[in-house]
Design a protein around this motif. Structure first.
Motif, PDB file in Angstrom:
ATOM      1  N   GLY A  62       0.818  -1.213   0.000  1.00 27.13           N
ATOM      2  CA  GLY A  62       0.000   0.000   0.000  1.00 27.13           C
ATOM      3  C   GLY A  62       0.848   1.257   0.000  1.00 27.13           C
ATOM      4  O   GLY A  62       0.537   2.229  -0.691  1.00 27.13           O
ATOM      5  N   TRP A  63       1.933   1.238   0.762  1.00 24.30           N
ATOM      6  CA  TRP A  63       2.844   2.383   0.753  1.00 24.30           C
ATOM      7  C   TRP A  63       3.412   2.588  -0.645  1.00 24.30           C
ATOM      8  O   TRP A  63       3.469   3.721  -1.134  1.00 24.30           O
ATOM      9  CB  TRP A  63       3.990   2.166   1.734  1.00 24.30           C
ATOM     10  CG  TRP A  63       3.600   2.167   3.181  1.00 24.30           C
ATOM     11  CD1 TRP A  63       2.463   2.696   3.732  1.00 24.30           C
ATOM     12  CD2 TRP A  63       4.347   1.615   4.268  1.00 24.30           C
ATOM     13  NE1 TRP A  63       2.463   2.506   5.094  1.00 24.30           N
ATOM     14  CE2 TRP A  63       3.601   1.843   5.455  1.00 24.30           C
ATOM     15  CE3 TRP A  63       5.567   0.944   4.356  1.00 24.30           C
ATOM     16  CZ2 TRP A  63       4.055   1.448   6.710  1.00 24.30           C
ATOM     17  CZ3 TRP A  63       6.010   0.538   5.606  1.00 24.30           C
ATOM     18  CH2 TRP A  63       5.268   0.790   6.774  1.00 24.30           C
ATOM     19  N   VAL A  64       3.817   1.502  -1.287  1.00 23.79           N
ATOM     20  CA  VAL A  64       4.398   1.605  -2.630  1.00 23.79           C
ATOM     21  C   VAL A  64       3.343   2.073  -3.640  1.00 23.79           C
ATOM     22  O   VAL A  64       3.641   2.878  -4.523  1.00 23.79           O
ATOM     23  CB  VAL A  64       5.043   0.267  -3.055  1.00 23.79           C
ATOM     24  CG1 VAL A  64       5.481   0.308  -4.519  1.00 23.79           C
ATOM     25  CG2 VAL A  64       6.226  -0.069  -2.143  1.00 23.79           C
ATOM     26  N   ASP A  65       2.109   1.605  -3.484  1.00 22.63           N
ATOM     27  CA  ASP A  65       1.042   2.045  -4.389  1.00 22.63           C
ATOM     28  C   ASP A  65       0.837   3.564  -4.328  1.00 22.63           C
ATOM     29  O   ASP A  65       0.423   4.176  -5.315  1.00 22.63           O
ATOM     30  CB  ASP A  65      -0.278   1.346  -4.062  1.00 22.63           C
ATOM     31  CG  ASP A  65      -0.295  -0.108  -4.502  1.00 22.63           C
ATOM     32  OD1 ASP A  65       0.599  -0.519  -5.282  1.00 22.63           O
ATOM     33  OD2 ASP A  65      -1.201  -0.842  -4.052  1.00 22.63           O
ATOM     34  N   GLY A  66       1.130   4.165  -3.182  1.00 24.12           N
ATOM     35  CA  GLY A  66       0.988   5.621  -3.042  1.00 24.12           C
ATOM     36  C   GLY A  66       2.246   6.396  -3.379  1.00 24.12           C
ATOM     37  O   GLY A  66       2.393   7.554  -3.012  1.00 24.12           O
ATOM     38  N   ARG A  67       3.144   5.764  -4.137  1.00 25.12           N
ATOM     39  CA  ARG A  67       4.455   6.365  -4.393  1.00 25.12           C
ATOM     40  C   ARG A  67       4.394   7.695  -5.144  1.00 25.12           C
ATOM     41  O   ARG A  67       5.217   8.578  -4.884  1.00 25.12           O
ATOM     42  CB  ARG A  67       5.359   5.382  -5.135  1.00 25.12           C
ATOM     43  CG  ARG A  67       4.894   4.991  -6.517  1.00 25.12           C
ATOM     44  CD  ARG A  67       5.751   3.846  -7.085  1.00 25.12           C
ATOM     45  NE  ARG A  67       5.222   3.350  -8.328  1.00 25.12           N
ATOM     46  CZ  ARG A  67       4.295   2.382  -8.423  1.00 25.12           C
ATOM     47  NH1 ARG A  67       3.816   1.830  -7.325  1.00 25.12           N
ATOM     48  NH2 ARG A  67       3.847   1.981  -9.591  1.00 25.12           N
ATOM     49  N   ASP A  68       3.450   7.878  -6.064  1.00 29.44           N
ATOM     50  CA  ASP A  68       3.409   9.139  -6.812  1.00 29.44           C
ATOM     51  C   ASP A  68       3.048  10.311  -5.907  1.00 29.44           C
ATOM     52  O   ASP A  68       3.623  11.396  -6.015  1.00 29.44           O
ATOM     53  CB  ASP A  68       2.433   9.037  -7.985  1.00 29.44           C
ATOM     54  CG  ASP A  68       2.925   8.092  -9.061  1.00 29.44           C
ATOM     55  OD1 ASP A  68       4.160   7.977  -9.234  1.00 29.44           O
ATOM     56  OD2 ASP A  68       2.090   7.457  -9.721  1.00 29.44           O
ATOM     57  N   VAL A  69       2.100  10.089  -5.005  1.00 34.73           N
ATOM     58  CA  VAL A  69       1.728  11.143  -4.055  1.00 34.73           C
ATOM     59  C   VAL A  69       2.854  11.361  -3.048  1.00 34.73           C
ATOM     60  O   VAL A  69       3.190  12.495  -2.714  1.00 34.73           O
ATOM     61  CB  VAL A  69       0.395  10.796  -3.347  1.00 34.73           C
ATOM     62  CG1 VAL A  69       0.089  11.793  -2.236  1.00 34.73           C
ATOM     63  CG2 VAL A  69      -0.749  10.781  -4.362  1.00 34.73           C
ATOM     64  N   ALA A  70       3.482  10.272  -2.583  1.00 36.15           N
ATOM     65  CA  ALA A  70       4.600  10.405  -1.649  1.00 36.15           C
ATOM     66  C   ALA A  70       5.754  11.172  -2.279  1.00 36.15           C
ATOM     67  O   ALA A  70       6.407  11.991  -1.615  1.00 36.15           O
ATOM     68  CB  ALA A  70       5.070   9.029  -1.186  1.00 36.15           C
ATOM     69  N   ALA A  71       6.004  10.932  -3.561  1.00 37.50           N
ATOM     70  CA  ALA A  71       7.091  11.625  -4.243  1.00 37.50           C
ATOM     71  C   ALA A  71       6.829  13.127  -4.339  1.00 37.50           C
ATOM     72  O   ALA A  71       7.765  13.924  -4.406  1.00 37.50           O
ATOM     73  CB  ALA A  71       7.311  11.041  -5.631  1.00 37.50           C
ATOM     74  N   ARG A  72       5.581  13.499  -4.337  1.00 39.18           N
ATOM     75  CA  ARG A  72       5.254  14.925  -4.422  1.00 39.18           C
ATOM     76  C   ARG A  72       5.110  15.576  -3.049  1.00 39.18           C
ATOM     77  O   ARG A  72       5.539  16.700  -2.842  1.00 39.18           O
ATOM     78  CB  ARG A  72       3.951  15.099  -5.228  1.00 39.18           C
ATOM     79  CG  ARG A  72       3.541  16.532  -5.455  1.00 39.18           C
ATOM     80  CD  ARG A  72       4.575  17.294  -6.298  1.00 39.18           C
ATOM     81  NE  ARG A  72       4.227  18.691  -6.374  1.00 39.18           N
ATOM     82  CZ  ARG A  72       4.748  19.637  -5.614  1.00 39.18           C
ATOM     83  NH1 ARG A  72       5.661  19.330  -4.699  1.00 39.18           N
ATOM     84  NH2 ARG A  72       4.395  20.891  -5.744  1.00 39.18           N
ATOM     85  N   TYR A  73       4.525  14.845  -2.081  1.00 40.67           N
ATOM     86  CA  TYR A  73       4.166  15.491  -0.816  1.00 40.67           C
ATOM     87  C   TYR A  73       4.707  14.794   0.426  1.00 40.67           C
ATOM     88  O   TYR A  73       4.522  15.295   1.532  1.00 40.67           O
ATOM     89  CB  TYR A  73       2.641  15.578  -0.688  1.00 40.67           C
ATOM     90  CG  TYR A  73       1.993  16.265  -1.855  1.00 40.67           C
ATOM     91  CD1 TYR A  73       2.168  17.631  -2.059  1.00 40.67           C
ATOM     92  CD2 TYR A  73       1.226  15.553  -2.770  1.00 40.67           C
ATOM     93  CE1 TYR A  73       1.583  18.266  -3.142  1.00 40.67           C
ATOM     94  CE2 TYR A  73       0.637  16.179  -3.850  1.00 40.67           C
ATOM     95  CZ  TYR A  73       0.819  17.533  -4.036  1.00 40.67           C
ATOM     96  OH  TYR A  73       0.247  18.165  -5.103  1.00 40.67           O
ATOM     97  N   GLY A  74       5.318  13.622   0.304  1.00 40.58           N
ATOM     98  CA  GLY A  74       5.787  12.889   1.471  1.00 40.58           C
ATOM     99  C   GLY A  74       4.664  12.104   2.126  1.00 40.58           C
ATOM    100  O   GLY A  74       3.559  12.002   1.602  1.00 40.58           O
ATOM    101  N   CYS A  75       4.943  11.547   3.279  1.00 40.61           N
ATOM    102  CA  CYS A  75       3.946  10.787   4.043  1.00 40.61           C
ATOM    103  C   CYS A  75       2.940  11.750   4.654  1.00 40.61           C
ATOM    104  O   CYS A  75       3.341  12.742   5.279  1.00 40.61           O
ATOM    105  CB  CYS A  75       4.644   9.991   5.143  1.00 40.61           C
ATOM    106  SG  CYS A  75       3.533   9.362   6.418  1.00 40.61           S
ATOM    107  N   PRO A  76       1.647  11.485   4.516  1.00 37.76           N
ATOM    108  CA  PRO A  76       0.651  12.409   5.080  1.00 37.76           C
ATOM    109  C   PRO A  76       0.840  12.665   6.573  1.00 37.76           C
ATOM    110  O   PRO A  76       0.818  13.809   7.021  1.00 37.76           O
ATOM    111  CB  PRO A  76      -0.682  11.714   4.809  1.00 37.76           C
ATOM    112  CG  PRO A  76      -0.423  10.771   3.696  1.00 37.76           C
ATOM    113  CD  PRO A  76       1.016  10.367   3.815  1.00 37.76           C
ATOM    114  N   MET A  77       1.039  11.618   7.352  1.00 33.94           N
ATOM    115  CA  MET A  77       1.179  11.801   8.796  1.00 33.94           C
ATOM    116  C   MET A  77       2.568  12.289   9.173  1.00 33.94           C
ATOM    117  O   MET A  77       2.704  13.114  10.079  1.00 33.94           O
ATOM    118  CB  MET A  77       0.861  10.496   9.533  1.00 33.94           C
ATOM    119  CG  MET A  77      -0.604  10.298   9.791  1.00 33.94           C
ATOM    120  SD  MET A  77      -1.431  11.730  10.556  1.00 33.94           S
ATOM    121  CE  MET A  77      -0.409  12.047  11.968  1.00 33.94           C
ATOM    122  N   GLY A  78       3.582  11.797   8.500  1.00 32.67           N
ATOM    123  CA  GLY A  78       4.945  12.209   8.828  1.00 32.67           C
ATOM    124  C   GLY A  78       5.167  13.690   8.597  1.00 32.67           C
ATOM    125  O   GLY A  78       5.707  14.394   9.456  1.00 32.67           O
TER     126      GLY A  78
END
Length: 200
Positions: free
Chosen positions: A101-117
């Protein structure tokens, strides 16, 4: 996951679905992730939720109350996610599905990072409100769930394994965002899966 604020709010139960309060909570989580607390206005959240700005104050009196609502939304999402993962019989598969699931969200993570972190770090820099502690409690929920999986597997030091896994996620999200490279998530996710598979 879509990249637009409005699309992400809609996917998480926001725009045109559910009550206004739920739409505002979903929009707050999405907008704060993308823009950060300081750059986000109540009007931004209202627009993403498709709620008139004046109506926001009926549910939330201040921006900090919207931040609290976003934290509650993240906690709800996490609880739903872990409940679905708990349906899997094997704790290794639960952990591997979490990583997937973390990997599936990679495009958003690449732009904004982890939502909670990213939210926790931003809130920690503020002097007032105690919202930083509330953000930490949401992350603690994830750590506790991951620790239970390692305990069920029977590894020594399940708390240390949980810290390492969640810390790896935070690190790969940060690096993916800093480098604007979603493949950091893909590569690191594959490494985490190999480590989980190698557990005795």
């Amino acid at each position: 996951m879509t990249d637009s604020v409005e699309g992400r709010a809609a996917k998480s139960g926001g725009k045109r679905s559910g009550g206004k309060r739920q739409r505002l909570m979903a929009a707050a989580a999405a907008v704060l992730h993308e823009r950060g607390v300081e750059r986000t206005t109540i009007a931004d959240i209202a627009r993403a939720a498709d709620v008139p700005v004046g109506n926001v104050y009926y549910y939330f009196k201040t921006k900090d109350e919207l931040v609290e609502a976003a934290l509650a939304r993240h906690a709800e999402y996490l609880d739903g996610l872990t409940a679905r993962l708990d349906e899997l019989d094997d704790p290794r598969e639960r952990l591997k599905s979490l990583v997937a699931g973390w990997v599936d969200g990679r495009d958003v993570a690449a732009r904004y990072g982890c939502p909670m972190g990213t939210l926790a770090v931003e809130l920690d820099k503020r002097d007032e409100g105690g919202l930083d502690l509330a953000a930490g409690l949401v992350i603690r929920r994830l750590l506790d769930w991951v620790e239970r999986q390692y305990r069920e597997i029977g590894v020594d030091g399940p708390d240390g394994h949980a810290l390492a896994l969640v810390g790896a996620y935070q690190g790969m999200s940060l690096l993916s965002s800093a480098l604007r490279d979603p493949e950091v998530m893909t590569r690191e996710g594959a490494r985490l899966v190999r480590e989980i598979d190698a557990l005795a």
